[in-house]
Design an enzyme around this catalytic site. Structure first.
Site, PDB file in Angstrom:
ATOM      1  CG  ASP A  53      -2.386   4.729   3.515  1.00  0.00           C
ATOM      2  OD1 ASP A  53      -2.214   5.069   2.324  1.00  0.00           O
ATOM      3  OD2 ASP A  53      -3.382   5.087   4.187  1.00  0.00           O
TER       4      ASP A  53
ATOM      5  NE  ARG B 289       0.727  11.398  -2.638  1.00  0.00           N
ATOM      6  CZ  ARG B 289      -0.405  11.050  -2.050  1.00  0.00           C
ATOM      7  NH1 ARG B 289      -1.407  10.550  -2.767  1.00  0.00           N
ATOM      8  NH2 ARG B 289      -0.572  11.226  -0.761  1.00  0.00           N
TER       9      ARG B 289
ATOM     10  CG  HIS C  71       0.197  15.050   1.381  1.00  0.00           C
ATOM     11  ND1 HIS C  71      -0.495  15.126   0.203  1.00  0.00           N
ATOM     12  CD2 HIS C  71      -0.444  14.118   2.140  1.00  0.00           C
ATOM     13  CE1 HIS C  71      -1.519  14.285   0.238  1.00  0.00           C
ATOM     14  NE2 HIS C  71      -1.515  13.659   1.400  1.00  0.00           N
TER      15      HIS C  71
ATOM     16  CG  HIS D 118      -2.020   1.001   1.154  1.00  0.00           C
ATOM     17  ND1 HIS D 118      -3.263   0.792   1.715  1.00  0.00           N
ATOM     18  CD2 HIS D 118      -2.094   2.221   0.575  1.00  0.00           C
ATOM     19  CE1 HIS D 118      -4.035   1.848   1.498  1.00  0.00           C
ATOM     20  NE2 HIS D 118      -3.338   2.738   0.814  1.00  0.00           N
TER      21      HIS D 118
ATOM     22  CG  ASN E  85      -4.540   7.831  -4.792  1.00  0.00           C
ATOM     23  OD1 ASN E  85      -3.509   7.193  -4.960  1.00  0.00           O
ATOM     24  ND2 ASN E  85      -4.812   8.479  -3.681  1.00  0.00           N
TER      25      ASN E  85
HETATM   26 ZN   LIG Z   1      -6.844   4.507   2.039  1.00  0.00          ZN
END
Ligand SMILES: [Zn+2]
Lengths: 317, 180, 424
Positions: C305, C64, C309, C60, C94
């Protein structure tokens, strides 16, 4: 006056970092300031040459005027920076704003912002003290201080008093700061709201009592404070109607009859008359609502004096 | 701080206060418009003491007030500790009145300057007179007292302290030397 | 090319135990494991005092890339992974554009393939554009090599769509990775709904928001017989739901992040945006339940995860700052220091949750140290401590909740396919 109290150069984000002795000192100084406000010539030269900047990212004319007048009464210069509405727009940089103002020689910031925690963020960009004038739903320490002073002045102490706060506790920074401050000063605090407007675990977080029945909540109280209910909570589905809210949680004559004879009635303003408080209560002899406004000015003068009046001790960041 | 010597003892202090009370009587003739204001902290009991002598000698009643000058100080930026303010108590209107300001020691003149400003913010008195127990010189402003108990020339590293039975166990004026 | 790792404390997979021995690598395979091996052609690496683990696998990771390369890109992400002891990572779709089509997936695999660093597997989207409306082209993405599908970061709210995705995907032998969040309940929530949301005066994300979707997905897995894998489980009731469903034989697996295992909502008290993520840090009760779930096998995998950023974004006001924290470089040392070193958890178990188990879920023949297996290895020094600071971090972003902490278990070498991809 309590010994060893030194607030020079301190930040005020919320009351959790202030001791009861420090709050007591603020009250005593507030009393002095109040006597100055009441005389014919209301200005004193104490903070001559200092610059106070009010940074308001959220509309609140009342609070801003109160701070600015407090600064002016102490002869400080005031820079007023308002950016209401645009605070959550993209590209807005708080950092640049603070750097710019700092370069102009600001000595203290008063900040109101829709986002909780922002006063501390301002202090990250400036070594000048920061006063929180309301950050989101988080804290509003000067309002809490003026509320507490209003009770302290009438009752001589907060220790052992029973204080009830009624209304939209969930969305109220005033309630949060008051819970922290009043508990610190030894009061027993009860918060009263419909279950949907009560923050989770509030009893554990603040050591207060949660009550859902207004009549039970006010019976023993030495002071009862009503909070403003925002109309949009109804459309958010948090309570069925203003009518029902008013019936169950509005301070009216019947509620007042259940209270102690010397109960104080308070409201941070502005009031929705006929909803959370009725005229017969707001204008009764128990009400200190108008005096709260004067006390607000005096509290803010006291804080500005205590924080700016003296050589700042080097603060450890 | 090292004790150097006593400059006024209890008996002499009382004599000085009585003498100054008489000087006030001589100079002021009528007492209707005379209000006595002590500067916090030691000036307040001194003002009461002087007032009580005048009342005793002349069989009158005088108004006595207290003035805190902290908010008017010009050195707030240089003091390390939190300045403490005491409430100024002037339960009378000073407009058009004769004010007698009372303090313990007159040094640089800055406290008196602050007191004058503070007083004037309460109204416009007809006149202001100044009484001090000790004048130690070292003036930094053009201020002189109308009634002086004793002139004691001192150097900057000396400190004068007045003890009054209202606050302390003894009643006298001592001079100390600061260690530097 | 041969390498001989001498005298390491090796996690020998067939015994599930650590043994001091040598490992001989030939090209990308483990050739031999044994005592006092020697090979004159081999480059010898002294591993005395080090533990040798199967190369770690993080299923996970948000890389980016494409689209948000100021936060991270494939190269910097792979570097951070290698530094954290990871030989393989799986990247979430994503990105911008979303990894929901063959060409976007090819872009990632090509860029990753050129690297000769940490191996990167791609997870494709469940719904087109992660919008939760239409089924993504799962079949063609499988052809392009995706090892799982997920809308992570988003959660399909419409139950009919969720059902159809699961039903459609059940044709392919891959995990359907679910980020469980009911938006009507999480709303604009910022931290755990409870003590911390009350204290901070911010909206809360209730546990219920996760549990309702976990319940729903268990039912969907049950009726469709597909394999659903739950990302970042965070609540004690979610653990219990998964435990019971597993006992009932439902085909589900689950993962937990290091930060949910090690931190609680109390961390958020100072409005530190590096403690802001979804799901939020929960209570001590939840944290303990996650550890128990890990111990009894309810939770199969630890995954980071990793959600980078930029400093600029995380330095914003609390409400404005984005959710997510990085985790690749802190995962193993933080877990070893805080769970294994104090005896709460077995090192062998920790290693399995970070190598063998994720390999099984993504159906790759990895995560084992055995003869003939791929030479993916993580060599760590359990006794060496280091300060986890911004300077230590190889990732482009520094948004870690562990900044300033001192950890043991420092990764020394990471090998992928027999090559050293990172060295301390
Ligand atoms: Zn998530």
């Amino acid at each position: 006056m309590a010994k060893n109290v030194n607030l020079v150069g301190r930040n005020l984000y919320d009351l959790d970092t202030y001791s009861s002795a420090e709050i007591e000192t603020i009250f005593e100084t507030t009393q002095v300031m109040k006597s100055i406000i009441k005389r014919d010539y209301k200005k004193i030269p104490t903070l001559r040459g200092k610059t106070v900047c009010t940074l308001f990212f959220e509309d609140s004319t009342r609070t801003r005027i109160s701070f600015e007048l407090a600064a002016k009464r102490l002869s400080a210069d005031v820079i007023s920076f308002t950016k209401a509405g645009s605070s959550l727009k993209k590209g807005e940089s708080l950092q640049d704003t603070v750097y710019t103002l700092d370069a102009m020689g600001v000595d203290l910031y008063v900040i109101r912002h829709g986002c909780p925690g922002t006063p501390a963020l301002v202090h990250k960009y400036s070594d000048k003290p920061v006063l929180n004038a309301g950050d989101g739903k988080h804290a509003h320490p000067t309002q809490a201080l003026l509320d507490m002073f209003s009770i302290w002045e009438k009752k001589g102490t907060l220790d052992g008093l029973k204080i009830t706060i009624v209304g939209d506790i969930l969305h109220s920074r005033v309630a949060r700061s008051n819970c922290i401050g009043m508990k610190k000063m030894g009061a027993e605090v009860t918060v009263c709201a419909p279950r949907t407007l009560m923050p989770p675990k509030i009893e554990k977080v603040y050591g207060v009592k949660a009550e859902y029945d207004l009549y039970k909540a006010v019976q023993e109280a030495d002071a009862v404070m009503a909070l403003r209910i925002q109309m949009e909570r109804q459309s958010e589905g948090l309570f069925p109607s203003l009518g029902e809210y008013s019936q169950k949680y509005g301070l009216n004559k019947n509620v007042l009859e259940q209270t102690k004879d010397d109960v104080l009635i308070m409201h941070p303003g502005p009031m929705n008359r006929g909803i959370e408080i009725f005229p017969e209560v707001a204008d009764s002899e128990h009400s200190v609502i108008i005096e709260q406004v004067t006390n607000g000015l005096a509290v803010r003068m006291a804080l500005l004096f205590l924080i700016l009046g003296g050589k700042a001790a080097k603060e450890v960041k | 701080m090292k004790f150097k010597r006593r400059i006024i003892d209890k008996i002499e202090l009382d004599r000085i206060l009585k003498r100054m009370a008489n000087e006030v009587i001589e100079r002021n003739k009528d007492y209707e418009d005379l209000y006595i204001v002590g500067i916090h902290t030691r000036g307040v009991p001194l003002a009461k003491r002087v007032a009580s002598y005048i009342e005793e000698f002349e069989d009158v009643e005088l108004q006595v007030g207290a003035l805190d000058v902290t908010l008017y100080r010009d050195d707030l930026n240089n003091i390390e500790h939190q300045p403490k303010i005491k409430d100024s108590i002037l339960r009378f209107d000073i407009e058009g009145k004769k004010i007698l300001l009372v303090d313990d020691v007159l040094n640089t003149g800055r406290t008196v300057r602050a007191a004058l400003n503070a007083l004037i913010d309460y109204g416009r008195p007809r006149s202001i007179q100044l009484m001090v127990v000790v004048d130690r010189g070292n003036r930094e402003l053009p201020i002189q007292a109308d009634y002086v108990g004793k002139k004691v020339p001192t150097s900057h590293n000396e400190v004068i302290r007045l003890y009054l039975s209202d606050y302390d166990e003894k009643e006298e004026v001592d001079i100390f030397e600061t260690e530097k | 090319m041969k390498k001989l790792l001498k005298n390491g404390n090796v996690f020998v997979s067939k015994n599930k135990k650590f043994e001091i021995c040598d490992i001989l690598l030939e090209d990308d395979k483990i050739k031999e494991i044994g005592k006092e091996l020697s090979d004159s052609e081999a480059e010898t690496i002294d591993c005395n005092g080090y533990h040798i683990l199967p190369g770690l696998i993080d299923m996970h990771v948000h890389l980016r890339d494409p689209g948000y390369t100021a936060k991270e890109d494939i190269i910097s992400g792979a570097k951070a992974a290698a530094k954290g002891g990871f030989s393989s990572i799986c990247c979430m779709p994503n990105t911008n554009p979303v990894l929901d089509n063959t060409s976007a997936i090819n872009y990632v695999t090509r860029k990753a393939g050129d690297l000769d660093k940490t191996r990167i597997f791609v997870i494709g989207a469940m719904s087109k554009g992660l919008e939760g409306k239409e089924i993504a082209n799962i079949g063609s993405m499988v052809n392009a090599g995706v090892i799982g599908i997920s809308d992570d970061g988003n959660c399909i709210q419409n139950t009919k769509v969720a059902l159809n995705v699961v039903r459609y995907a059940s044709t392919y032998d891959l995990p359907i990775i679910v980020h469980a969040e009911d938006y009507t309940l999480s709303g604009e929530g910022q931290v755990n709904y409870g003590k911390m949301s009350t204290k901070l005066g911010v909206k809360g994300i209730p546990s219920l928001s996760e549990e309702i979707i976990v319940s729903r997905e268990i039912m969907l897995a049950n009726v469709t017989n597909s394999h659903i894998h739950f990302s970042h489980v965070s609540t004690h009731r979610a653990v219990e739901l998964i435990r019971r469903a597993k006992a009932d034989g439902v085909n589900i697996t689950a993962e937990v992040t290091p930060h949910h295992l090690l931190l609680t909502e109390e961390e958020c008290a100072e409005f530190d945006t590096n403690k802001k993520m979804k799901p939020p840090l929960r209570t001590e009760k939840d944290r303990q339940a996650l550890i128990s779930g890990l111990q009894d096998g309810t939770i199969d995998v630890i995954a980071t995860d990793h959600a980078p950023h930029t400093d600029y974004e995380k330095e914003l006001e609390f409400l404005k700052a984005p959710f997510g924290v990085i985790g690749l470089e802190s995962a193993f040392p933080a877990l070893y220091t805080n769970l294994v070193k104090n005896g709460e958890f077995q090192l062998e178990e920790l290693v399995a949750k970070m190598s063998e188990n994720p390999a099984q879920i993504i159906k790759q023949d990895l995560g084992l140290i055995a003869e003939g297996k791929t030479a993916d290895l993580a060599v760590v020094n359990l006794d060496e401590s280091f300060l986890f600071s911004e300077n230590y971090i190889a990732s482009k972003s520094h948004n870690s909740p562990f900044l300033g902490k001192t950890f043991f278990g420092k990764p020394k070498f990471t090998l992928c396919k027999g090559k050293i991809i990172w060295q301390d």
